[in-house]
Design a protein around this motif. Structure first.
Motif, mmCIF file in Angstrom:
data_model
loop_
_atom_site.group_PDB
_atom_site.id
_atom_site.type_symbol
_atom_site.label_atom_id
_atom_site.label_comp_id
_atom_site.label_asym_id
_atom_site.label_seq_id
_atom_site.Cartn_x
_atom_site.Cartn_y
_atom_site.Cartn_z
ATOM 1 N N ALA A 160 -67.308 -22.978 24.592
ATOM 2 C CA ALA A 160 -68.145 -22.699 23.791
ATOM 3 C C ALA A 160 -68.400 -22.339 22.394
ATOM 4 O O ALA A 160 -67.267 -22.506 22.178
ATOM 5 N N PRO A 161 -69.322 -22.583 21.457
ATOM 6 C CA PRO A 161 -69.459 -22.477 19.619
ATOM 7 C C PRO A 161 -69.122 -21.158 19.354
ATOM 8 O O PRO A 161 -69.581 -20.844 18.376
ATOM 9 N N CYS A 162 -69.658 -20.309 20.681
ATOM 10 C CA CYS A 162 -69.987 -19.016 20.020
ATOM 11 C C CYS A 162 -69.627 -18.191 20.675
ATOM 12 O O CYS A 162 -68.696 -18.768 22.033
ATOM 13 N N ASP A 163 -69.571 -16.567 20.732
ATOM 14 C CA ASP A 163 -69.111 -15.907 21.585
ATOM 15 C C ASP A 163 -69.684 -15.533 23.445
ATOM 16 O O ASP A 163 -70.750 -16.272 23.495
ATOM 17 N N VAL A 164 -68.497 -15.284 23.708
ATOM 18 C CA VAL A 164 -68.876 -14.911 25.353
ATOM 19 C C VAL A 164 -68.526 -14.386 25.454
ATOM 20 O O VAL A 164 -67.237 -13.920 26.085
ATOM 21 N N THR A 165 -69.516 -13.556 26.722
ATOM 22 C CA THR A 165 -68.701 -12.186 27.100
ATOM 23 C C THR A 165 -68.841 -12.277 28.347
ATOM 24 O O THR A 165 -69.598 -12.720 28.821
ATOM 25 N N VAL A 166 -67.649 -12.376 29.372
ATOM 26 C CA VAL A 166 -67.829 -12.464 30.875
ATOM 27 C C VAL A 166 -68.036 -10.824 31.614
ATOM 28 O O VAL A 166 -67.417 -10.462 31.676
ATOM 29 N N VAL A 167 -68.932 -11.166 32.359
ATOM 30 C CA VAL A 167 -69.783 -10.016 32.411
ATOM 31 C C VAL A 167 -69.302 -9.529 33.835
ATOM 32 O O VAL A 167 -69.141 -9.947 35.099
ATOM 33 N N ARG A 168 -68.849 -8.067 34.009
ATOM 34 C CA ARG A 168 -67.753 -7.943 35.524
ATOM 35 C C ARG A 168 -68.957 -6.830 35.555
ATOM 36 O O ARG A 168 -68.701 -6.286 37.044
#
Length: 156
Positions: free
Chosen positions: A136-144
């Motif tokens: 991805a070209p941006c921030d990624v938040t993986v939510v758990r």
């Protein structure tokens, strides 16, 4: 310093993991007065038969997807998000999310659910969230966790 996000991409697939990520994406969009992109990519590999795409089967998948997307949009509106765009697309979900939709819509944050795949499944088909993180070209938040930071199956 916390980033002031303008466009948040929330991929949804109806799973519990994507539901957690969606709820957090709604919260972040509302707090940032950001645009929320609610996205579902229909995996064309999953609906193709040896003779091509079966009309009635494909039509039913699209119908169910629209119902799901409409439900997510209603939930976001109920929670005060004003700027919402829904997207239903076709292809490889991980590629479309990371390389097509995020770029085309200038997303500056993707909030995605943690995968439910085991190690063998990840080896053969790959994790969508893992691919998105890498490409991805941006921030990624993986939510758990949920909004109260409890794990999905954690006893409260």
């Amino acid at each position: 310093m916390m980033e002031d996000y303008k466009t948040i991409l929330s991929p949804v697939d109806g799973s519990e993991e994507s539901e957690l990520a969606f709820r957090k994406a709604v919260h972040v969009a509302q707090k940032n007065n950001a645009k929320l992109l609610i996205v579902h990519v229909i995996d064309t590999r999953a609906i193709q038969t040896p003779s091509g795409f079966e009309g009635n089967f494909t039509d039913e998948i699209v119908r169910q997807t629209k119902v799901m997307i409409d439900r997510y949009e209603s939930l976001a509106r109920e929670r005060g998000v004003q700027d919402i765009e829904t997207i239903i697309d076709y292809g490889s979900p991980k590629v479309m999310i990371a390389k097509e939709i995020a770029v085309e819509h200038k997303a500056d944050l993707i909030m995605i659910g943690a995968t439910g795949l085991n190690a063998v499944e990840r080896l053969f088909i790959g994790s969508v969230s893992e691919y998105v993180i890498r490409h991805a070209p941006c921030d990624v938040t993986v939510v758990r966790t949920d909004l109260d930071n409890h794990l999905l199956h954690e006893k409260k």
